[in-house]
Design an enzyme around this catalytic site. Structure first.
Site, mmCIF file in Angstrom:
data_model
loop_
_atom_site.group_PDB
_atom_site.id
_atom_site.type_symbol
_atom_site.label_atom_id
_atom_site.label_comp_id
_atom_site.label_asym_id
_atom_site.label_seq_id
_atom_site.Cartn_x
_atom_site.Cartn_y
_atom_site.Cartn_z
ATOM 1 C CG LEU A 72 90.626 -2.837 -35.803
ATOM 2 C CD1 LEU A 72 90.972 -4.115 -36.371
ATOM 3 C CD2 LEU A 72 90.621 -3.602 -34.407
ATOM 4 C CG HIS A 73 91.721 0.392 -41.473
ATOM 5 N ND1 HIS A 73 91.902 -0.273 -42.669
ATOM 6 C CD2 HIS A 73 92.370 0.561 -40.895
ATOM 7 C CE1 HIS A 73 93.556 -0.237 -43.154
ATOM 8 N NE2 HIS A 73 93.428 0.798 -41.898
#
Length: 228
Positions: A72-73
């Site tokens: 998750l970025h």
């Protein structure tokens, strides 16, 4: 909260540990303004009934399943979330589920209005088979490796397509394009996913032009063969 409970059952030993974890998760999800009011402890008798967290009948809907070593970025939290509109982002990884630091960073990276979870692969398989509690829930799944995705799919998670975002380079891997690196195990895993009927959408962000996965795998295999 139900997804938190599923994850806790596998990673914690006692009912007391699970209850404490769920209490912390609940407090994290409810923000009190002003914060000074949070110091007031209410009697246990005034606690909200557990039925308030019960899910609707039905199964989880999968709006995107992505292989991305970064998990998750920014690209996921902004562009993909806006495109797919999930209610939940679920990181499916045995290793990350055991790493409290990484779990906390992932939960903090979730965009506003979307809850992030980190659960082991076996728990994702159990959730996929639950048609009693997840009606109306739209999940964006994140896998760190194609091997994790294969295990989940062959265990019963009904995914027909994988978005391939990024796979980090390490010793022994070749890099046929700017963001994907493979070793022989990765290539074999993708071929097995193909045999299982899974299609691949090779894009970092929704606006990108999709690349041809077969051509990428062939180039990676040629480069590995050249090293022998």
């Amino acid at each position: 909260m139900l997804i938190e409970a599923y994850g806790s059952r596998l990673s914690m030993d006692s009912a007391q540990d699970i209850a404490a974890h769920l209490l912390d998760a609940g407090r994290e999800g409810i923000k009190i303004k002003p914060e000074s009011l949070d110091k007031v402890t209410k009697p246990a008798a005034q606690a909200a009934p557990t039925t308030s967290n019960a899910g609707q009948p039905g199964s989880l809907e999968y709006v995107l399943a992505r292989v991305d070593s970064r998990l998750l970025h920014g690209q996921v939290a902004t562009t993909w979330t806006k495109t797919t509109n999930p209610t939940r982002i679920i990181v499916v990884s045995d290793s990350v589920a055991k790493d409290d630091l990484r779990k906390n960073l992932i939960k903090e990276a979730a965009p506003a209005g979307v809850k992030a979870h980190v659960i082991p692969i076996d728990q994702m398989i159990k959730i996929a088979k639950d048609d009693k509690h997840f009606g109306g829930q739209r999940a964006l799944l994140l896998f760190e490796t194609p091997e994790d995705a294969l295990r989940a799919i062959e265990g019963g998670v009904p995914l027909k397509e994988l978005n391939i975002g990024s796979m980090s380079h390490s010793v022994g891997k070749v890099q046929p394009n700017k963001v994907l690196a493979f070793d022989q195990k990765d290539i074999d895993t993708f071929h097995q996913l193909e045999k299982d009927g899974v299609k691949f959408d090779v894009r970092k962000v929704p606006a990108d032009h999709a690349e041809n996965m077969d051509a990428i795998l062939k180039k990676a295999q040629d480069e590995l063969n050249a090293q022998k």
